[in-house]
Design an enzyme around this catalytic site. Structure first.
Site, PDB file in Angstrom:
ATOM      1  N   ASP A   1     -90.378 -44.105  15.560  1.00 21.80           N
ATOM      2  CA  ASP A   1     -89.434 -43.020  15.260  1.00 21.80           C
ATOM      3  C   ASP A   1     -88.643 -42.684  16.528  1.00 21.80           C
ATOM      4  O   ASP A   1     -89.096 -42.945  17.640  1.00 21.80           O
ATOM      5  CB  ASP A   1     -90.192 -41.754  14.826  1.00 21.80           C
ATOM      6  CG  ASP A   1     -90.753 -41.856  13.410  1.00 21.80           C
ATOM      7  OD1 ASP A   1     -90.342 -42.761  12.663  1.00 21.80           O
ATOM      8  OD2 ASP A   1     -91.595 -41.009  13.062  1.00 21.80           O
TER       9      ASP A   1
ATOM     10  N   ARG B   1     -83.681 -48.551  11.665  1.00 24.02           N
ATOM     11  CA  ARG B   1     -83.571 -47.490  10.643  1.00 24.02           C
ATOM     12  C   ARG B   1     -82.477 -46.540  11.126  1.00 24.02           C
ATOM     13  O   ARG B   1     -82.530 -46.050  12.252  1.00 24.02           O
ATOM     14  CB  ARG B   1     -84.882 -46.720  10.515  1.00 24.02           C
ATOM     15  CG  ARG B   1     -84.742 -45.502   9.588  1.00 24.02           C
ATOM     16  CD  ARG B   1     -85.837 -44.446   9.835  1.00 24.02           C
ATOM     17  NE  ARG B   1     -87.146 -44.887   9.444  1.00 24.02           N
ATOM     18  CZ  ARG B   1     -88.271 -44.392   9.982  1.00 24.02           C
ATOM     19  NH1 ARG B   1     -88.226 -43.491  10.952  1.00 24.02           N
ATOM     20  NH2 ARG B   1     -89.440 -44.839   9.578  1.00 24.02           N
TER      21      ARG B   1
HETATM   22  P1  FDA Z   1     -78.221 -34.045   4.898  1.00 26.32           P
HETATM   23  O1  FDA Z   1     -79.016 -33.179   5.829  1.00 26.32           O
HETATM   24  O2  FDA Z   1     -76.746 -33.931   4.913  1.00 26.32           O
HETATM   25  O3  FDA Z   1     -78.769 -33.793   3.438  1.00 26.32           O
HETATM   26  C1  FDA Z   1     -78.210 -34.408   2.289  1.00 26.32           C
HETATM   27  C2  FDA Z   1     -78.920 -33.847   1.061  1.00 26.32           C
HETATM   28  O4  FDA Z   1     -80.307 -34.255   1.085  1.00 26.32           O
HETATM   29  C3  FDA Z   1     -78.990 -32.336   1.008  1.00 26.32           C
HETATM   30  O5  FDA Z   1     -77.862 -31.782   0.407  1.00 26.32           O
HETATM   31  C4  FDA Z   1     -80.253 -32.093   0.201  1.00 26.32           C
HETATM   32  O6  FDA Z   1     -80.018 -32.313  -1.172  1.00 26.32           O
HETATM   33  C5  FDA Z   1     -81.152 -33.202   0.674  1.00 26.32           C
HETATM   34  N1  FDA Z   1     -81.989 -32.796   1.824  1.00 26.32           N
HETATM   35  C6  FDA Z   1     -81.856 -33.196   3.108  1.00 26.32           C
HETATM   36  N2  FDA Z   1     -82.807 -32.652   3.887  1.00 26.32           N
HETATM   37  C7  FDA Z   1     -83.556 -31.875   3.071  1.00 26.32           C
HETATM   38  C8  FDA Z   1     -84.681 -31.044   3.284  1.00 26.32           C
HETATM   39  N3  FDA Z   1     -85.249 -30.914   4.485  1.00 26.32           N
HETATM   40  N4  FDA Z   1     -85.186 -30.398   2.223  1.00 26.32           N
HETATM   41  C9  FDA Z   1     -84.652 -30.519   0.983  1.00 26.32           C
HETATM   42  N5  FDA Z   1     -83.572 -31.295   0.723  1.00 26.32           N
HETATM   43  C10 FDA Z   1     -83.029 -31.965   1.747  1.00 26.32           C
HETATM   44  N6  FDA Z   1     -84.681 -38.086  12.355  1.00 26.32           N
HETATM   45  C11 FDA Z   1     -84.836 -38.361  13.673  1.00 26.32           C
HETATM   46  O7  FDA Z   1     -84.219 -37.711  14.513  1.00 26.32           O
HETATM   47  N7  FDA Z   1     -85.673 -39.374  14.068  1.00 26.32           N
HETATM   48  C12 FDA Z   1     -86.356 -40.148  13.175  1.00 26.32           C
HETATM   49  O8  FDA Z   1     -87.088 -41.052  13.576  1.00 26.32           O
HETATM   50  C13 FDA Z   1     -86.187 -39.862  11.787  1.00 26.32           C
HETATM   51  N8  FDA Z   1     -86.845 -40.595  10.834  1.00 26.32           N
HETATM   52  C14 FDA Z   1     -86.518 -40.410   9.502  1.00 26.32           C
HETATM   53  C15 FDA Z   1     -87.058 -41.259   8.525  1.00 26.32           C
HETATM   54  C16 FDA Z   1     -86.638 -41.158   7.209  1.00 26.32           C
HETATM   55  C17 FDA Z   1     -87.192 -42.093   6.198  1.00 26.32           C
HETATM   56  C18 FDA Z   1     -85.665 -40.173   6.838  1.00 26.32           C
HETATM   57  C19 FDA Z   1     -85.160 -40.060   5.444  1.00 26.32           C
HETATM   58  C20 FDA Z   1     -85.188 -39.303   7.784  1.00 26.32           C
HETATM   59  C21 FDA Z   1     -85.609 -39.387   9.110  1.00 26.32           C
HETATM   60  N9  FDA Z   1     -85.127 -38.514  10.079  1.00 26.32           N
HETATM   61  C22 FDA Z   1     -85.329 -38.807  11.412  1.00 26.32           C
HETATM   62  C23 FDA Z   1     -84.462 -37.241   9.667  1.00 26.32           C
HETATM   63  C24 FDA Z   1     -82.949 -37.367   9.638  1.00 26.32           C
HETATM   64  O9  FDA Z   1     -82.451 -37.432  10.953  1.00 26.32           O
HETATM   65  C25 FDA Z   1     -82.318 -36.146   8.928  1.00 26.32           C
HETATM   66  O10 FDA Z   1     -82.632 -34.991   9.654  1.00 26.32           O
HETATM   67  C26 FDA Z   1     -82.784 -35.954   7.495  1.00 26.32           C
HETATM   68  O11 FDA Z   1     -82.847 -37.163   6.824  1.00 26.32           O
HETATM   69  C27 FDA Z   1     -81.796 -35.029   6.716  1.00 26.32           C
HETATM   70  O12 FDA Z   1     -80.542 -35.582   6.691  1.00 26.32           O
HETATM   71  P2  FDA Z   1     -79.883 -36.357   5.426  1.00 26.32           P
HETATM   72  O13 FDA Z   1     -79.485 -37.705   5.904  1.00 26.32           O
HETATM   73  O14 FDA Z   1     -80.795 -36.368   4.286  1.00 26.32           O
HETATM   74  O15 FDA Z   1     -78.531 -35.586   5.154  1.00 26.32           O
END
Ligand code: FDA
Length: 312
Positions: free
Chosen positions: A134, A185
């Site tokens: 990560d 990733r």
């Molecule tokens: P965004 O935040 O714009 O959300 C899009 C939509 O997704 C929202 O409108 C909502 O519907 C849903 N959603 C998102 N977050 C939610 C929450 N917490 N609760 C409920 N609904 C939610 N980061 C990092 O810095 N280092 C890492 O190693 C990782 N590893 C990682 C692995 C995996 C498999 C994922 C999916 C994510 C990570 N992350 C991460 C976290 C990433 O950086 C980010 O903070 C989250 O994925 C939220 O961003 P989205 O891309 O979902 O978009």
């Protein structure tokens, strides 16, 4: 009360609970990456203890259950590396870990040694298990990529890394990792970063995420597009289609407990989906990052706390 609220995002505090969650996800055709919660250890002894815990997890992921509840068909190996059982056909289970949990801030050589021990154990056996490092705050980006590249130079191939779209440096890092043939990733980024190193506006982060998705799909090696953002997922699907990148050459990843409807829909459409499954008792920082991502979550937690207080 907070612990109960956190349960929406974590599979439990014990490994057995996490393994149960993995089995359920596998039955739905979803692959997993298992994360033992924990970060920022302050002694080498704690780093070693995290390493031992991960060795036990590797062993546990390999042991088939006595009474299999899922089809035992041969497991396709995406990208040539995958985890062992328990897995339904088409799914596999691997690991995610954080370097500060293995002592990166305490003693970098200890961190390297502990990580190599985990990678050796994961690589042993008939099906090498993939381990994802990560990405943490930008204070650790250089050290994380340096260690990753050292492992790559040693010939280790069951390891991959994470790139955060919000960092200005990320396009250059993606280019270098693609040239190596490394598995990346892509995420938006979850830490509170200064404007000197990262985009603050969502619009800029999303635009960079979209651009890096294109670069990774066209030039990368089995990239993982990790987001719950439907617009960016649609963009990835369109890019892959137009570039002739078939669904077996990349995967989508999402977090445990978030957008399960979207996870299922992508799977139904024939895409590979991996769920990040965190477990353990050190859930507090992970839970806080999930709350910070979405103000509605804070509201949800506050409302449940008030309801419980009124009931009690
Ligand atoms: P965004 O935040 O714009 O959300 C899009 C939509 O997704 C929202 O409108 C909502 O519907 C849903 N959603 C998102 N977050 C939610 C929450 N917490 N609760 C409920 N609904 C939610 N980061 C990092 O810095 N280092 C890492 O190693 C990782 N590893 C990682 C692995 C995996 C498999 C994922 C999916 C994510 C990570 N992350 C991460 C976290 C990433 O950086 C980010 O903070 C989250 O994925 C939220 O961003 P989205 O891309 O979902 O978009």
């Amino acid at each position: 009360m907070l612990r109960r609220a956190a349960r929406r995002f974590i599979a439990g505090e014990r490994l057995e609970e996490a393994l149960d969650a993995i089995r359920r996800l596998n039955l739905e055709g979803l692959s997993t990456t298992l994360d033992l919660l924990g970060e920022d250890v302050t002694t080498a002894a704690q780093a070693e203890a995290s390493g031992h815990a991960y060795l036990r997890i590797v062993d546990a992921l390999r042991v088939p259950p006595v009474e299999p509840e899922w089809p035992q068909a041969p497991v396709p190996r995406p990208g040539g590396v995958a985890g062992g059982p328990p897995a339904a056909a088409g799914t596999d289970n691997n690991l995610s870990l954080k370097l500060t949990q293995l002592g990166l801030d305490v003693d970098a050589p200890v961190c390297g040694r502990v990580l190599r021990g985990i990678l050796d154990r994961a690589a042993a056996g008939a099906a090498p298990m993939f381990v994802r490092i990560d990405m943490e705050s930008s204070a650790h980006t250089d050290a994380t990529l340096r260690l990753f590249e050292a492992l790559w130079t040693e010939g280790r191939r069951n390891v991959g890394v994470v790139i955060q779209a919000y960092l200005y440096r990320s396009p250059r890092d993606v280019e270098r990792l693609n040239a190596l043939g490394a598995r990346v990733r892509l995420v938006k980024g979850a830490y509170d970063e200064a404007p000197a190193v990262a985009f603050a506006r969502k619009r800029d982060v999303d635009r960079t995420f979209a651009r890096l998705t294109e670069v990774l799909l066209r030039e990368g090696t089995y990239p993982a597009i990790a987001t719950h953002d439907e617009r960016l997922i649609d963009h990835a699907r369109r890019t892959a289609r137009s570039a002739g990148v078939t669904p077996d050459r990349f995967e989508f990843q999402m977090l445990y407990g978030i957008r399960r409807d979207l996870q299922a829909a992508l799977r139904r459409d024939g895409y590979r989906v991996r769920v990040y499954v965190p477990f353990g008792d050190e859930w507090y920082p992970y839970f806080m990052r999930r709350l910070a991502e979405r103000p509605a979550n804070v509201e949800f937690v506050l409302r449940s706390l008030l309801r419980e207080r009124a009931a009690g």
